[in-house]
Design an enzyme around this catalytic site. Structure first.
Site, mmCIF file in Angstrom:
data_model
loop_
_atom_site.group_PDB
_atom_site.id
_atom_site.type_symbol
_atom_site.label_atom_id
_atom_site.label_comp_id
_atom_site.label_asym_id
_atom_site.label_seq_id
_atom_site.Cartn_x
_atom_site.Cartn_y
_atom_site.Cartn_z
ATOM 1 N N LYS A 92 4.321 45.520 32.459
ATOM 2 C CA LYS A 92 3.449 46.759 32.365
ATOM 3 C C LYS A 92 3.487 47.830 33.571
ATOM 4 O O LYS A 92 2.406 48.271 34.144
ATOM 5 C CB LYS A 92 2.218 46.868 31.756
ATOM 6 C CG LYS A 92 2.136 47.220 30.386
ATOM 7 C CD LYS A 92 0.853 46.786 29.728
ATOM 8 C CE LYS A 92 0.216 46.318 28.372
ATOM 9 N NZ LYS A 92 -0.791 46.185 28.250
ATOM 10 N N LYS A 101 -1.035 54.567 31.814
ATOM 11 C CA LYS A 101 -3.025 53.699 31.635
ATOM 12 C C LYS A 101 -3.604 53.286 32.576
ATOM 13 O O LYS A 101 -4.487 53.235 33.094
ATOM 14 C CB LYS A 101 -3.079 53.038 30.096
ATOM 15 C CG LYS A 101 -2.581 52.001 30.369
ATOM 16 C CD LYS A 101 -3.306 50.634 30.338
ATOM 17 C CE LYS A 101 -2.835 49.303 30.952
ATOM 18 N NZ LYS A 101 -3.211 47.895 31.117
HETATM 19 N N1 LIG Z 1 -2.969 40.203 32.413
HETATM 20 C C1 LIG Z 1 -3.161 41.176 31.442
HETATM 21 O O1 LIG Z 1 -4.148 41.021 30.518
HETATM 22 C C2 LIG Z 1 -1.738 41.462 31.212
HETATM 23 C C3 LIG Z 1 -1.602 42.551 29.754
HETATM 24 C C4 LIG Z 1 -0.813 42.494 29.279
HETATM 25 C C5 LIG Z 1 0.373 42.653 30.417
HETATM 26 N N2 LIG Z 1 0.314 42.283 31.070
HETATM 27 C C6 LIG Z 1 1.786 42.793 32.591
HETATM 28 O O2 LIG Z 1 2.042 41.628 32.397
HETATM 29 C C7 LIG Z 1 2.327 40.779 33.067
HETATM 30 C C8 LIG Z 1 2.413 39.894 34.163
HETATM 31 O O3 LIG Z 1 1.098 40.252 34.656
HETATM 32 P P1 LIG Z 1 0.238 38.533 34.432
HETATM 33 O O4 LIG Z 1 -1.197 39.671 33.942
HETATM 34 O O5 LIG Z 1 0.505 37.249 34.020
HETATM 35 O O6 LIG Z 1 0.336 38.488 36.051
HETATM 36 P P2 LIG Z 1 -0.365 37.745 37.438
HETATM 37 O O7 LIG Z 1 -0.745 37.667 38.940
HETATM 38 O O8 LIG Z 1 -1.628 37.323 35.971
HETATM 39 O O9 LIG Z 1 0.804 36.144 37.214
HETATM 40 C C9 LIG Z 1 2.325 36.741 37.428
HETATM 41 C C10 LIG Z 1 2.780 35.207 37.545
HETATM 42 O O10 LIG Z 1 4.061 35.956 38.204
HETATM 43 C C11 LIG Z 1 4.410 34.913 38.763
HETATM 44 N N3 LIG Z 1 4.967 35.393 40.392
HETATM 45 C C12 LIG Z 1 4.442 35.626 41.054
HETATM 46 N N4 LIG Z 1 5.838 37.003 41.767
HETATM 47 C C13 LIG Z 1 7.154 36.351 41.478
HETATM 48 C C14 LIG Z 1 8.128 36.502 41.332
HETATM 49 N N5 LIG Z 1 8.973 36.980 42.789
HETATM 50 N N6 LIG Z 1 8.807 35.603 40.399
HETATM 51 C C15 LIG Z 1 8.471 35.121 39.396
HETATM 52 N N7 LIG Z 1 7.495 34.717 39.675
HETATM 53 C C16 LIG Z 1 7.089 35.630 40.534
HETATM 54 C C17 LIG Z 1 2.720 33.976 39.394
HETATM 55 O O11 LIG Z 1 3.167 32.912 40.073
HETATM 56 C C18 LIG Z 1 2.318 34.412 38.301
HETATM 57 O O12 LIG Z 1 2.180 33.182 37.355
HETATM 58 C C19 LIG Z 1 2.704 42.521 34.480
HETATM 59 O O13 LIG Z 1 3.499 43.377 34.042
HETATM 60 C C20 LIG Z 1 1.128 43.033 33.206
HETATM 61 O O14 LIG Z 1 0.576 44.660 33.391
HETATM 62 C C21 LIG Z 1 -0.799 42.070 31.395
HETATM 63 O O1 LIG Z 2 -5.318 43.595 34.035
HETATM 64 P P1 LIG Z 2 -4.951 44.691 33.864
HETATM 65 O O2 LIG Z 2 -5.389 45.747 34.257
HETATM 66 O O3 LIG Z 2 -3.312 44.679 34.236
HETATM 67 O O4 LIG Z 2 -4.426 45.597 32.867
HETATM 68 C C1 LIG Z 2 -4.371 44.342 31.465
HETATM 69 C C2 LIG Z 2 -3.400 45.000 30.115
HETATM 70 O O5 LIG Z 2 -2.478 45.154 29.794
HETATM 71 C C3 LIG Z 2 -4.587 45.312 29.231
HETATM 72 O O6 LIG Z 2 -3.798 46.127 27.747
#
Ligand SMILES: NC(=O)c1ccc[n+]([C@@H]2O[C@H](COP(=O)([O-])OP(=O)(O)OC[C@H]3O[C@@H](n4cnc5c(N)ncnc54)[C@H](O)[C@@H]3O)[C@@H](O)[C@H]2O)c1
Ligand SMILES: O=P(O)(O)OC[C@H](O)CO
EC number: 1.1.1.94
Length: 360
Positions: A133, A218
């Protein structure tokens, strides 16, 4: 076994990473998920809970070992038990070999360099799914656009998943819905079928632009709500920001070709509510720290997970400027981030420069 148990001692990890033959149905879909953070691991879990044979790529070998051997990812999902048909590896070749669907969940700013590493080993003709996102700094590209250009794949092969999806709640099997968007309905349906289980429902649409921008925008409004919260403002201020924020994100997305109804669906309003209301949200948390008076650099230092909104503010304002879209709330967030606006001054009443009352 329940999906949630208190933290426990892990057995010693062996040096060699084993990929045990877990309890996998012979006709199970083989899925690769790249990125073992909170969302990649949670999404891999929900795919495995839906019956697929899932292999997760973790950058760090010890994280891959922990997931495969103890069915835990204690850094990102403390207390959560992962299913046996979810395994992990730190070799991209091993993870991608034989995959019938590939899901990507790395920080948006690292996507392009990660795609460079897999360009020659992604199986041909399989769906490539973005779970991310954010937009790319410098180019303002959506993640599906970065995937299409770097992997040179037909957009019909690409899908994006978005919605009110706070990872930890889903990891605990709390009932949740999302939307899968692709320019090809067939691809969206194939991905949604794999991404549906007893606690997670995936709907489909063909509005990739609206679905992706909903997830990006968002985050920015959630930072604004977090700032208001950190300052100590109450529900009126936050509800005003959320409502005017929905107008702002709808104007922006529609100017770029989104369908307005997408913005009142799961990927727009749904995600806006979840992210703006939850203390689990990293964007909301980052905003709250700013509202409490921490400087941007201090907030970054305190965050150990990805808050995409902080990187998306600049590119979104540039894109808004290119299409003449007025984004007063996002512009105020940018000014708080660069230290030129006192967080106490951020408010929905600053939504217009005009002294004249405006139509809602
Ligand atoms: N966490 C949520 O609730 C959630 C929900 C929906 C969407 N997202 C989206 O998912 C995506 C990932 O977010 P997340 O929550 O898993 O983040 P996070 O910070 O929990 O994890 C990120 C992951 O990417 C790895 N990483 C960091 N730098 C990197 C690089 N240069 N190359 C490869 N891997 C790397 C980290 O080691 C980790 O495993 C984001 O775009 C976020 O907006 C997150
Ligand atoms: O923890 P955030 O703010 O990256 O939000 C997580 C998800 O995108 C919620 O839908």
């Amino acid at each position: 076994m329940s999906d949630v148990t208190p933290a426990r001692e892990h057995p010693p990890l062996t040096e060699a990473l084993r990929l045990p033959l877990a309890q996998i149905e012979p006709d199970a879909l083989r899925i690769a998920v790249l990125g073992a953070g909170s969302w990649g691991t949670t999404f891999a879990k929900l795919l495995a809970d839906g019956g697929s044979d899932v292999v997760l790529w973790a950058r760090r070998r010890e994280v891959a070992q922990e997931i495969t051997e103890t069915h835990r990812n204690s850094d990102y999902l403390p207390g959560i038990n992962l299913p046996p048909n979810l395994r992990a590896h730190d070799s991209l070749e091993r993870v991608l070999a034989g995959a019938q669907q590939v899901y990507l969940s790395v920080p948006s700013q690292s996507l392009r360099s990660n795609l460079h590493s897999i360009r020659d080993i992604v199986p041909p003709d399989v769906p490539i799914v973005s779970l991310m996102k954010g937009v790319e700094r410098g180019t303002g590209r959506r993640m599906s656009e970065v995937i299409a250009s770097e992997l040179q794949v037909d957009p019909d092969r690409i899908a994006v998943v978005s919605g009110p999806n706070l990872a930890l709640e889903i990891a605990k099997r709390q009932p949740t819905a999302a939307v899968v968007a692709s320019s090809s309905r067939e691809t969206a349906v194939a991905v949604a079928a794999a991404s549906t289980n007893e606690y997670f429902a995936s709907f489909v649409n063909t509005d990739v632009i609206g679905t992706e921008f909903g997830g990006v925008l968002k985050n920015l409004i959630a930072v604004a709500v977090g700032i208001a919260d950190g300052v100590g403002y109450g529900e009126n201020t936050k509800a005003s920001i959320i409502t005017r924020g929905l107008v702002e994100l709808t104007h922006f997305a529609v100017a770029y070709g989104a369908r307005p109804e997408t913005m009142s669906g799961l990927a727009g309003l749904g995600d806006l509510i979840a992210t703006c209301e939850s203390k689990l949200s990293r964007n909301n948390t980052a905003g709250r720290l700013l509202g409490q008076g921490y400087a941007f650099t201090e907030v970054i230092a305190q965050m150990n997970q990805t808050a995409e909104g902080l990187s998306s503010v600049g590119p979104i304002l540039e894109l808004a400027c290119q299409r003449g879209v007025h984004m007063p709330i996002v512009a105020q967030v940018a000014r708080v981030l660069d230290g030129t606006l006192d967080p106490r001054e951020l408010a929905p009443h600053l939504a217009t420069d005009s002294d004249e009352p405006q139509g809602e």
